[in-house]
Scaffold this active site. Structure first.
Site, mmCIF file in Angstrom:
data_model
loop_
_atom_site.group_PDB
_atom_site.id
_atom_site.type_symbol
_atom_site.label_atom_id
_atom_site.label_comp_id
_atom_site.label_asym_id
_atom_site.label_seq_id
_atom_site.Cartn_x
_atom_site.Cartn_y
_atom_site.Cartn_z
ATOM 1 C CD GLU A 59 52.820 29.839 29.376
ATOM 2 O OE1 GLU A 59 52.770 30.637 28.410
ATOM 3 O OE2 GLU A 59 53.143 30.195 30.531
ATOM 4 C CG HIS A 128 45.103 33.918 37.985
ATOM 5 N ND1 HIS A 128 45.062 34.974 37.104
ATOM 6 C CD2 HIS A 128 46.412 33.580 38.073
ATOM 7 C CE1 HIS A 128 46.293 35.262 36.709
ATOM 8 N NE2 HIS A 128 47.120 34.438 37.271
HETATM 9 C C1 LIG Z 1 51.349 33.529 30.026
HETATM 10 C C2 LIG Z 1 51.542 33.339 31.489
HETATM 11 N N1 LIG Z 1 52.366 32.367 31.933
HETATM 12 C C3 LIG Z 1 52.578 32.201 33.251
HETATM 13 C C4 LIG Z 1 51.952 32.994 34.179
HETATM 14 C C5 LIG Z 1 52.197 32.814 35.667
HETATM 15 N N2 LIG Z 1 53.003 33.947 36.146
HETATM 16 C C6 LIG Z 1 52.425 35.031 36.698
HETATM 17 S S1 LIG Z 1 53.542 36.237 37.059
HETATM 18 C C7 LIG Z 1 54.813 35.293 36.506
HETATM 19 C C8 LIG Z 1 56.221 35.812 36.554
HETATM 20 C C9 LIG Z 1 56.356 37.073 35.809
HETATM 21 O O1 LIG Z 1 57.699 37.467 35.764
HETATM 22 P P1 LIG Z 1 58.062 38.859 35.148
HETATM 23 O O2 LIG Z 1 57.476 39.001 33.801
HETATM 24 O O3 LIG Z 1 59.542 39.007 35.241
HETATM 25 O O4 LIG Z 1 57.318 39.920 36.060
HETATM 26 P P2 LIG Z 1 57.546 40.183 37.620
HETATM 27 O O5 LIG Z 1 56.613 39.292 38.342
HETATM 28 O O6 LIG Z 1 58.981 39.916 37.916
HETATM 29 O O7 LIG Z 1 57.190 41.611 37.789
HETATM 30 C C10 LIG Z 1 54.359 34.069 36.030
HETATM 31 C C11 LIG Z 1 55.217 33.010 35.485
HETATM 32 C C12 LIG Z 1 51.061 33.959 33.678
HETATM 33 N N3 LIG Z 1 50.363 34.747 34.515
HETATM 34 N N4 LIG Z 1 50.887 34.123 32.357
#
Ligand SMILES: Cc1ncc(C[n+]2csc(CCOP(=O)(O)OP(=O)(O)O)c2C)c(N)n1
Ligand SMILES: Cc1ncc(C[n+]2csc(CCOP(=O)(O)OP(=O)(O)O)c2C)c(N)n1
Ligand SMILES: [Mg+2]
Ligand SMILES: [Mg+2]
Lengths: 323, 399, 323, 399
Positions: A59, A128
């Protein structure tokens, strides 16, 4: 079927992107795609990936990148998800809000921070299910903050925000598709103007976003009992002067002010409105309802116990009017 | 560190490529390797096992290693079955909670956590049930928590995203992507202050290396050789976003180089491969050798969140727009659990019958957990005002 | 010579580090070294580099690292310079303030964010002359915020903050070495208790940190004219309930409230105090003085025009009392 | 890119190490190299010049290159003399402003900015006077600004830390360390949207690669091949903190590798070395080849801030606790300005006399600037309420 909040927002962006060939959207994972009666909107398909760019989970980039772009005259919208609303806080504070002033008017950030706000939703946990973050932004110099409570205002305020040469924080809370129908064409809801949702003489009630749903219910309930409330939706939190004109006019008439917040109580949202009324109109009877100064628990029992709802608004209004 | 290890230690090098110390390995050597934790140990992959087995015939390691291998297998099954139960409960409707399912990635949590002591720390993510189970979490209290019951791990405040057991050294699951890395690095600093030989491990997805947190963790860990291990669970997607579209690197462990940290890439569906790299990193960290970043390539079987595209009684989520069913099927064929079971059986660590029995026991434990959670009381509404500070309750302001 | 603010602070930390062998300080470039009558303090020399660690220019690390440490029971102080006060805002918001609640009471962050605050100093430019940032922190659940106005309070509040198992933001503004002498021994100024600096019956004046200097001058000036002001220094901004008891008691007596802020006007510092008084004591005559909703310009002419000073406080007080 | 360049492109490789295309180089080749901006060009260091000179005798490049070299020399002198004047004014007492002096590092600003077009962007730092001068800033309006006069670049609002001329493509000096990188990367993204061949350069100190901003800039620039050039002015200190104590790497350009970016290390006191790497990076970026991170090793002659340890009429700040006078003297011996002058004279780009004349002209320009600034009016107090938003003034709330 009425246009949803998301549809109205994407329609606003679509129109502005057609109008301004440089306007660019940086976002994360919330695809700017919506289906509606008037046909589907798919911004990437229409404008290409450079202008509609999904980004890493970063972000700081989404907002900082938008700031950098906008400084060279490429207007930008930075869309970030709700749990990240404060990651770019420093960028908006020390740069977006200050650079015009620091450079004696030379620099400008024609950008919009489109910040999702979770609202007090159950079963999520505190990170959240937050609300009230807008007041941290509203106190920063050089920034404008708008908070639509329905799709009509969302579209009009977002277009106003995009066309504004100053940085604007556009707060999107989850609200149902109520209110005026949303025209297909672009239109502007001016920043800095409150909306009087219902007129009344017994007390003034101020609240916005998801609270408008509760307030509307309470106002209807009170009306049955013969209490008429003037319900004002500020729509803009900063700058507040225009909004205050409407509120002060109403409170001069009613002598009573009730505010209702999904944000926490202290140092938050309607606090500023209450303080301004108190300064301007001593003697006003005032009640501030808000979420407690606590994170939002996941368990629905705890959460709904803590949130302001229609019944509580009505009860507080009765007390103000009769007590 | 051996020369082979050195070639593999650059981020690009893949474990299992030029793996293993050639053909000549004694049974003792094999066992030592399996149990090794010294800095010289490092790599024990299926390829090595296979070669070792070919040479020495099937043979079960004895003593604690046997127990540990069995426990690893059991924990992988626990994660799989407990989460599959959650999935079925969600699909059944009216589930009082949310979930980011870990199914398919079990080898990572188990491989890493079984290289840790109970007093080591882990920091977890939104997809953290597996980490918690592998570190010793109680299935019943976990399920009670993700359904927000008063007797859940977090008394119902937290739910799936924040379920944790601090007494197990778990610094919390965290709904903010990347924060785990920073907190674990902070804990690693704290370990240095305490002067113990504990380590702190953070898990994070492929999405967790950007943003604000990872960089601060990595730089500090590198500068002061903190006992931090950053585990990147690269399952190919950040919700639906592919890493290749938002990063300039392919192997995410390459990020390590920019900080002066050793980066390793490992097959995240091979629990022994993960375990051995983790043991290496842990031993190195305990000995004051500083941090390691381990990228584990893996895949999640379900959607980012919830149970969309899944069916009760069947594995995997199909028909999701951003990935092909074929890709999923290919990865399901690399399921870490049968792969490990086959190894254990072949190596006579487990007899088929015992393996079946473990599965049955775990299945029963999951059913018991579900029954337990179901019977638990709801939180009291006014408890939401508690636990804001250590003392007292905050005022209700809503009316 | 009286102990300076910095000396008092380092003396507090020194005592606590002697008492708690794990307490650790992470900082950037502001060396924890001070000379004074009682001898020099040099924390790194005394406690070693692991416990007194200078860091890269990375406030996210300094605060996030302190959070991680404190979670495993190693209490930590994170010291960050003034222009970076909002870099760790998200960390304090989404983690420090929420994790105890989210984990049902399991997690704790026995840490102090020792945040420098610039105050409205001239010739620096907006990024290095800010004030009022504490109110953005004060609205976050689960955090305590203290703001000493003199070295005595600084030492006592910091010791209280260090001993508190909850995360505390300790705001250090540049203030002169006035007030009570600072004992060499550790002592506690309890969090949540305001100080009545002068007693009076005509109006209540509230303000803190550098504003206390201006207020004190104005109070003296007013006294000569026969107006007695009760001057209250809140010292704690969150939680505010204890502070409000003192303020409400005073305002019940005086019927008039004047607040004075170096922070900007809207959604800021004393706003919450004003709102609470307005709710509790309708009819109170209220005036809020503050910096405008603008960044701080570097040129001294512009800056001092914008800042609240003793003359303006006295003028507003006269108007409240007589007008 | 040539093979030599490739060996040098790893972060560890130092320009001037195994530099230059061997002995055999024609005069045409030398001039081409000097003027080259294609991706194949890359390296032109003093070592090469010296070899070339040895072979072909002193020879001045003609045409625009001659002008450009003279302009570079002039700009270096401008920075040096203008800042030395500031230092003297500060020491004289009652100076209405602050300053982080750039003296000693002139070769970087000049080497980089002279590889740019007027319509290219730069984002600067707290130590940014040099960048502004090298990009074409007016000495008088600059001095008026750092003394907060109404006719200064920022009408007195900004001062030294924020002095800027947006019309020169300067995205602002910025008092927040590292922010320059992020804004320049954002601008580079904007360039892509506009579809022009501009580039965006950010300057930052050795302290600027940590924190939140650099990582976001680097990752995005790498992922989408943005025309971003990150210049790290490594002067060895972050106030008094040495990089070695807070980083796990020695050559800071190594950070680039973790993002998949080309990193270069260059002698930051050799203006031609800096210039040629910058030209290479700029040409690459314009051609769509993506970002480069250039680390320039250098030293600042004065204290972090202000004029402590310095004297009126003498160069350098001595007796600062965190560095030795000897270290400073060693670096002053590597002064980029006489070094460049010697080259220009030897190469007959400039006659000694002309060089002296330029110095005299610059000295006069600085005196004129000081006189101009001194005579300028103060801002009106109420103007502080302006320029918060594009329209109107905010309300005074102070009374
Ligand atoms: C700082 C932040 N930005 C966005 C989100 C929203 N979000 C939650 S999980 C996720 C994807 C995470 O991807 P990854 O790190 O590859 O983990 P995975 O879900 O694939 O295990 C996002 C964008 C968040 N929780 N925190
Ligand atoms: C984010 C941030 N942290 C801290 C500071 C305080 N500060 C100003 S300059 C500086 C040192 C910068 O060092 P470096 O980046 O190496 O640049 P140099 O001063 O050596 O040119 C620091 C710590 C700041 N301005 N911004
Ligand atoms: Mg992923
Ligand atoms: Mg430096």
């Amino acid at each position: 079927m009425a246009k949803s909040m998301t549809y109205a927002i994407l329609e606003a962006i679509q129109g502005e992107m057609r109008r301004d060939k440089l306007l660019t959207l940086l976002y994360e994972y919330q695809k700017p795609v919506a289906g509606g009666e008037k046909g589907a909107i798919n911004l990437e398909a229409e404008f290409g990936r450079w202008r509609v760019r999904f980004c890493a989970i970063d972000e700081q980039w989404i907002v900082g990148g938008a700031l950098g772009m906008s400084m060279i005259g490429v207007p930008a919208i930075a869309h970030i998800p709700s749990m990240t609303t404060f990651i770019p806080y420093e960028l908006m504070f020390n740069h977006a809000g200050k650079l015009r002033h620091m450079t004696g008017g030379q620099a400008a950030f024609p950008m919009v921070l489109w910040a999702d706000m979770a609202g007090r939703i159950p079963l999520q946990g505190a990170q959240h299910a937050d609300a009230g973050l807008e007041s941290s932004y509203a106190r920063l110099a050089g920034l404008k903050v708008v908070i639509p409570s329905n799709p009509y205002d969302a579209k009009g305020l977002l277009i106003a925000a995009i066309r504004d040469v100053d940085p604007v924080i556009f707060c999107q809370y989850p609200v149902p598709a109520s209110g005026q129908p949303v025209p297909d064409e672009p239109y502007v809801v001016p920043i800095g103007e409150a909306a009087v949702r219902t007129e009344g003489g017994d007390l003034t009630i101020v609240g916005y976003a998801p609270q408008t749903v509760e307030i509307a219910k309470a106002v209807a309930e009170l009306k049955k009992e013969g209490i008429t409330a003037e319900f004002i939706d500020p729509r803009t939190l900063a700058p507040l002067d225009g909004v205050m004109q409407t509120i002060l006019k109403s409170v001069s008439k009613t002598g009573r002010l009730l505010t209702s917040d999904d944000g926490s109580y202290s140092f938050s949202n309607c606090t500023e409105i209450v303080a301004r009324v108190a300064e301007a109109l001593p003697g006003t009877r005032i009640k501030r309802l808000a979420f407690p100064d606590a994170p939002a628990p996941g368990a629905p029992e705890m959460l709904s116990y803590m949130r302001v709802d229609a019944a509580r608004i009505a009860a507080a209004a009765r007390k103000l009017v009769k007590g | 560190m051996s020369e082979q290890d050195k070639t593999r230690q650059t981020a690009g090098g893949r474990l299992g490529g030029a793996a293993g110390p050639g053909g000549a390995i004694s049974r003792r050597g094999f066992l030592r390797r399996l149990g090794a934790i010294g800095a010289g140990a490092a790599v024990f992959s299926t390829a090595i096992c296979q070669r070792a087995r070919a040479q020495y015939g099937a043979a079960a390691p004895d003593g604690p290693t046997l127990e540990q291998l069995t426990a690893m297998y059991t924990d992988m099954l626990k994660i799989r079955m407990w989460e599959t139960k959650i999935k079925d409960l969600i699909l059944g409707g009216g589930f009082r909670g949310v979930a980011h399912l870990y199914v398919g990635e079990e080898a990572i949590a188990v491989g890493v956590c079984h290289a840790l002591r109970r007093d080591d720390y882990i920091a977890s993510t939104h997809r953290g049930h597996g980490h918690l189970i592998a570190k010793g979490g109680d299935l019943g209290r976990m399920l009670a928590e993700i359904t927000h019951k008063a007797t859940g791990y977090c008394k119902g405040y937290g739910g799936s995203l924040h379920i944790t057991d601090v007494s197990l050294g778990i610094l919390g699951m965290n709904g903010i992507v990347g924060a785990s890395h920073l907190f674990a690095a902070g804990a690693a600093y704290g370990i240095k202050v305490k002067g113990t030989d504990q380590v702190a491990v953070s898990f994070g997805g492929d999405g967790s290396i950007q943003g604000n947190f990872f960089s601060s963790a990595a730089n500090s860990a590198a500068a002061w050789k903190l006992p931090w291990i950053g585990v990147i669970e690269n399952n190919g997607y950040q919700i639906w976003v592919r890493a290749a579209d938002v990063y300039g690197i392919v192997d995410l462990a390459q990020r390590a180089q920019g900080y002066g940290i050793e980066g390793r890439v490992v097959d995240g569906n091979d629990v022994l491969a993960v375990h051995n790299v983790a043991r290496y990193a842990v031993a190195k960290a305990r000995a004051g050798g500083g941090p390691t970043i381990i990228e584990c390539k893996t895949y999640r079987w379900y959607d980012h969140y919830g149970a969309g595209g899944a069916k009760i009684g069947a594995d995997g989520a199909f028909g999701l727009g951003y990935r092909s069913d074929r890709e999923l099927r290919d990865w399901m064929a690399k399921d870490p659990i049968p792969r490990f079971r086959a190894f254990l059986v072949a190596e006579k660590v487990l007899a088929e019958q015992r393996a079946d029995q473990i599965a049955a026991e775990v299945r029963q434990a999951v059913e018991d957990a579900a029954a337990f959670a179901k019977g638990q009381p709801l939180p009291k509404p006014e408890d939401g005002l508690m636990n804001v500070f250590a003392q007292g309750a905050v005022a209700l302001r809503a009316g």
